[in-house]
Motif scaffolding. Structure first.
Motif, PDB file in Angstrom:
ATOM      1  N   LEU A   4       0.855  -1.185   0.000  1.00 12.09           N
ATOM      2  CA  LEU A   4       0.000   0.000   0.000  1.00 12.09           C
ATOM      3  C   LEU A   4       0.890   1.232   0.000  1.00 12.09           C
ATOM      4  CD1 LEU A   4      -2.541   1.503   0.092  1.00 12.09           C
ATOM      5  CD2 LEU A   4      -2.830   0.934   2.500  1.00 12.09           C
ATOM      6  N   THR A   5       1.201   1.718  -1.182  1.00  8.58           N
ATOM      7  CA  THR A   5       2.056   2.905  -1.288  1.00  8.58           C
ATOM      8  C   THR A   5       1.192   4.160  -1.232  1.00  8.58           C
ATOM      9  OG1 THR A   5       1.895   2.909  -3.685  1.00  8.58           O
ATOM     10  CG2 THR A   5       3.693   1.650  -2.726  1.00  8.58           C
ATOM     11  N   ASN A   6       1.853   5.269  -0.898  1.00  9.87           N
ATOM     12  CA  ASN A   6       1.125   6.538  -0.886  1.00  9.87           C
ATOM     13  C   ASN A   6       0.540   6.839  -2.256  1.00  9.87           C
ATOM     14  OD1 ASN A   6       1.584   7.106   1.810  1.00  9.87           O
ATOM     15  ND2 ASN A   6       3.565   8.081   1.378  1.00  9.87           N
ATOM     16  N   GLN A   7       1.303   6.546  -3.295  1.00 11.90           N
ATOM     17  CA  GLN A   7       0.825   6.794  -4.655  1.00 11.90           C
ATOM     18  C   GLN A   7      -0.484   6.049  -4.906  1.00 11.90           C
ATOM     19  OE1 GLN A   7       3.897   6.165  -3.719  1.00 11.90           O
ATOM     20  NE2 GLN A   7       5.409   7.297  -4.931  1.00 11.90           N
ATOM     21  N   ARG A   8      -0.473   4.774  -4.556  1.00 17.76           N
ATOM     22  CA  ARG A   8      -1.640   3.926  -4.779  1.00 17.76           C
ATOM     23  C   ARG A   8      -2.856   4.457  -4.017  1.00 17.76           C
ATOM     24  NH1 ARG A   8       0.600  -2.091  -4.976  1.00 17.76           N
ATOM     25  NH2 ARG A   8       1.272  -1.435  -7.052  1.00 17.76           N
ATOM     26  N   ARG A   9      -2.622   4.815  -2.747  1.00 15.64           N
ATOM     27  CA  ARG A   9      -3.718   5.287  -1.901  1.00 15.64           C
ATOM     28  C   ARG A   9      -4.300   6.599  -2.414  1.00 15.64           C
ATOM     29  NH1 ARG A   9      -3.238   8.734   1.890  1.00 15.64           N
ATOM     30  NH2 ARG A   9      -0.980   8.471   1.993  1.00 15.64           N
ATOM     31  N   ILE A  10      -3.415   7.528  -2.792  1.00 19.60           N
ATOM     32  CA  ILE A  10      -3.901   8.849  -3.209  1.00 19.60           C
ATOM     33  C   ILE A  10      -4.612   8.770  -4.563  1.00 19.60           C
ATOM     34  CG2 ILE A  10      -3.128  11.147  -3.923  1.00 19.60           C
ATOM     35  CD1 ILE A  10      -1.111  11.077  -1.675  1.00 19.60           C
ATOM     36  N   ILE A  11      -4.110   7.939  -5.472  1.00 17.67           N
ATOM     37  CA  ILE A  11      -4.790   7.775  -6.762  1.00 17.67           C
ATOM     38  C   ILE A  11      -6.224   7.308  -6.541  1.00 17.67           C
ATOM     39  CG2 ILE A  11      -4.879   6.336  -8.844  1.00 17.67           C
ATOM     40  CD1 ILE A  11      -1.773   6.456  -8.845  1.00 17.67           C
ATOM     41  N   LEU A  12      -6.384   6.320  -5.661  1.00 15.07           N
ATOM     42  CA  LEU A  12      -7.743   5.823  -5.394  1.00 15.07           C
ATOM     43  C   LEU A  12      -8.601   6.891  -4.730  1.00 15.07           C
ATOM     44  CD1 LEU A  12      -9.826   3.569  -5.436  1.00 15.07           C
ATOM     45  CD2 LEU A  12      -8.874   2.702  -3.293  1.00 15.07           C
ATOM     46  N   GLU A  13      -8.030   7.577  -3.735  1.00 12.67           N
ATOM     47  CA  GLU A  13      -8.787   8.623  -3.046  1.00 12.67           C
ATOM     48  C   GLU A  13      -9.245   9.717  -3.999  1.00 12.67           C
ATOM     49  OE1 GLU A  13      -6.491   8.301   1.326  1.00 12.67           O
ATOM     50  OE2 GLU A  13      -6.291  10.121   0.089  1.00 12.67           O
ATOM     51  N   GLU A  14      -8.345  10.163  -4.858  1.00 12.69           N
ATOM     52  CA  GLU A  14      -8.709  11.241  -5.781  1.00 12.69           C
ATOM     53  C   GLU A  14      -9.783  10.785  -6.757  1.00 12.69           C
ATOM     54  OE1 GLU A  14      -7.660  14.533  -5.773  1.00 12.69           O
ATOM     55  OE2 GLU A  14      -7.059  13.801  -3.791  1.00 12.69           O
ATOM     56  N   LEU A  15      -9.636   9.554  -7.230  1.00 16.60           N
ATOM     57  CA  LEU A  15     -10.618   9.042  -8.181  1.00 16.60           C
ATOM     58  C   LEU A  15     -11.987   8.905  -7.523  1.00 16.60           C
ATOM     59  CD1 LEU A  15     -10.866   8.241 -11.074  1.00 16.60           C
ATOM     60  CD2 LEU A  15      -9.982   5.983 -10.506  1.00 16.60           C
ATOM     61  N   GLN A  16     -11.985   8.524  -6.247  1.00 13.27           N
ATOM     62  CA  GLN A  16     -13.268   8.370  -5.543  1.00 13.27           C
ATOM     63  C   GLN A  16     -13.883   9.720  -5.188  1.00 13.27           C
ATOM     64  OE1 GLN A  16     -12.060   5.753  -2.322  1.00 13.27           O
ATOM     65  NE2 GLN A  16     -12.721   3.905  -3.441  1.00 13.27           N
ATOM     66  N   SER A  17     -13.079  10.780  -5.258  1.00 16.09           N
ATOM     67  CA  SER A  17     -13.573  12.103  -4.844  1.00 16.09           C
ATOM     68  C   SER A  17     -14.231  12.875  -5.987  1.00 16.09           C
ATOM     69  CB  SER A  17     -12.422  12.933  -4.266  1.00 16.09           C
ATOM     70  OG  SER A  17     -11.632  13.456  -5.309  1.00 16.09           O
ATOM     71  N   VAL A  18     -14.133  12.369  -7.205  1.00 18.41           N
ATOM     72  CA  VAL A  18     -14.735  13.075  -8.341  1.00 18.41           C
ATOM     73  C   VAL A  18     -15.754  12.181  -9.049  1.00 18.41           C
ATOM     74  CG1 VAL A  18     -12.718  14.542  -8.761  1.00 18.41           C
ATOM     75  CG2 VAL A  18     -12.908  12.330  -9.924  1.00 18.41           C
ATOM     76  N   SER A  19     -16.643  12.810  -9.807  1.00 18.71           N
ATOM     77  CA  SER A  19     -17.632  12.025 -10.552  1.00 18.71           C
ATOM     78  C   SER A  19     -17.494  12.281 -12.049  1.00 18.71           C
ATOM     79  CB  SER A  19     -19.035  12.391 -10.090  1.00 18.71           C
ATOM     80  OG  SER A  19     -19.262  13.777 -10.268  1.00 18.71           O
TER      81      SER A  19
ATOM     82  N   TYR B 176      -0.620   5.428 -14.563  1.00 17.25           N
ATOM     83  CA  TYR B 176      -1.120   4.386 -15.474  1.00 17.25           C
ATOM     84  C   TYR B 176      -1.026   3.010 -14.827  1.00 17.25           C
ATOM     85  CZ  TYR B 176      -1.844   6.902 -19.889  1.00 17.25           C
ATOM     86  OH  TYR B 176      -2.326   7.701 -20.883  1.00 17.25           O
ATOM     87  N   ARG B 177       0.143   2.722 -14.256  1.00 18.58           N
ATOM     88  CA  ARG B 177       0.374   1.397 -13.683  1.00 18.58           C
ATOM     89  C   ARG B 177      -0.636   1.097 -12.589  1.00 18.58           C
ATOM     90  NH1 ARG B 177       4.526   2.178 -10.744  1.00 18.58           N
ATOM     91  NH2 ARG B 177       5.736   3.019 -12.503  1.00 18.58           N
ATOM     92  N   ASN B 178      -0.861   2.076 -11.703  1.00 21.58           N
ATOM     93  CA  ASN B 178      -1.746   1.824 -10.574  1.00 21.58           C
ATOM     94  C   ASN B 178      -3.220   1.843 -10.955  1.00 21.58           C
ATOM     95  OD1 ASN B 178      -0.161   1.282  -8.207  1.00 21.58           O
ATOM     96  ND2 ASN B 178       0.737   3.299  -8.549  1.00 21.58           N
ATOM     97  N   LEU B 179      -3.578   2.630 -11.963  1.00 21.65           N
ATOM     98  CA  LEU B 179      -4.969   2.556 -12.430  1.00 21.65           C
ATOM     99  C   LEU B 179      -5.250   1.155 -12.946  1.00 21.65           C
ATOM    100  CD1 LEU B 179      -5.383   6.000 -14.235  1.00 21.65           C
ATOM    101  CD2 LEU B 179      -6.562   5.225 -12.170  1.00 21.65           C
ATOM    102  N   GLU B 180      -4.263   0.575 -13.583  1.00 22.47           N
ATOM    103  CA  GLU B 180      -4.417  -0.795 -14.088  1.00 22.47           C
ATOM    104  C   GLU B 180      -4.537  -1.781 -12.915  1.00 22.47           C
ATOM    105  OE1 GLU B 180      -5.468  -2.707 -17.137  1.00 22.47           O
ATOM    106  OE2 GLU B 180      -4.701  -0.671 -17.403  1.00 22.47           O
ATOM    107  N   VAL B 181      -3.676  -1.619 -11.923  1.00 18.55           N
ATOM    108  CA  VAL B 181      -3.729  -2.482 -10.729  1.00 18.55           C
ATOM    109  C   VAL B 181      -5.077  -2.359 -10.030  1.00 18.55           C
ATOM    110  CG1 VAL B 181      -2.800  -2.765  -8.400  1.00 18.55           C
ATOM    111  CG2 VAL B 181      -1.235  -2.491 -10.332  1.00 18.55           C
TER     112      VAL B 181
END
Ligand SMILES: [Mn+2]
Ligand SMILES: [Mn+2]
Ligand SMILES: [Zn+2]
Ligand SMILES: [Zn+2]
Lengths: 137, 137
Positions: free
Chosen positions: A11-26, A51-56
């Motif tokens: 669970l890297t910071n990059q992975r966590r923040i990408i998910l958080e940001e994506l969940q914060s917008v519609s 790109y890599r983490n969106l795929e993951v």
DNA sequence: TCAAAATTTGATAACCATTACTAATTGAGC
DNA sequence: GCTCAATTAGTAATGGTTATCAAATTTTGA
């Protein structure tokens, strides 16, 4: 989020923040737009990491990848069942929550393919492009 | 074909043969595969001419363009109304002629988009990939 | 009939979203 | 804290598609 990662995944910071940001917008952002969002919190992240983490994340089922129409891939932090509508002019994507249920439509079709599913996607014109297209009358 | 061309458009051999070849197959070829077909009749045609004319023919409604972000565009010389099924493994596309009629499903949806239509696309596994995937048992 | 104008082609370069590569960094179990 | 495999940042490569443009072809119309 940790509980969804495989045993050799971190669970890297990059992975966590990408998910958080994506969940914060519609807005169903493209990879590049996610990159723009995440850089506000983490300016030194690289586009390849996004790109890599969106795929993951999408292979883990934590985000939806929208790739069944023209243009760039788009990503959705809302994994609840719903359909999408794509603007024919600008490519923007909106949500459709009240489409009639056609589940099971893929059963009993005559095809030599083994049928596994379907995607129903609507097309239309977004509010912004409506305003741009009928400036007169 | 001539009757479908605009008044400033010419019926070239390239244009005619591209349409003929596309109408002669049911494989939904990519631009590159159309190029391969047409070169058997016209060895000196260029790939750019194939792309350019596939675009022209599809904007005239003489061929269907199947776009998907997951892979290359594919083209269909059969413009009769039917659906498609895409192989999840290799991307090959087949025809579905007997899907239940859901026309009108786009009416009355709750969206700030002006809804104009929809695409229903099936997914599955083609015969070739079925054979490759279950080699045992 | 013939030259000028318009369209199209073939060849090639440019584009651009995405993926691959690699040395440096870091998260997680001990 | 130490170790080491997973991950990252930075950058190069990829590949389908589009753009460019001089040459070829076709149409126009005097
Ligand atoms: Mn959505
Ligand atoms: Mn078809
Ligand atoms: Zn729009
Ligand atoms: Zn297949």
């Amino acid at each position: 989020m940790k509980e969804f990662l495989g045993k050799d995944m971190r669970l890297t910071n990059q992975r966590r923040i990408i998910l958080e940001e994506l969940q914060s917008v519609s807005t169903h952002p493209t990879a590049d737009e996610v990159y723009g969002l995440v850089r506000q919190k983490m300016p030194r992240i690289s586009l390849g990491t996004v790109y890599r983490n969106l795929e993951v994340l999408s292979s883990l089922g934590l985000v939806r990848k929208l790739e069944n129409a023209a243009g760039q891939k788009r990503f959705d932090g809302d994994t609840s069942p719903h359909h999408h509508i794509r603007c024919e002019v600008c490519g923007k994507v909106g949500d459709i929550y009240d489409a009639p249920d056609i589940s099971g439509i893929e059963k009993g079709l005559h095809s030599d393919f083994q049928v596994t599913g379907f995607i129903l996607e609507f097309s239309g014109i977004c509010p912004h492009c409506q305003a741009r297209q009928q400036p007169e009358q």
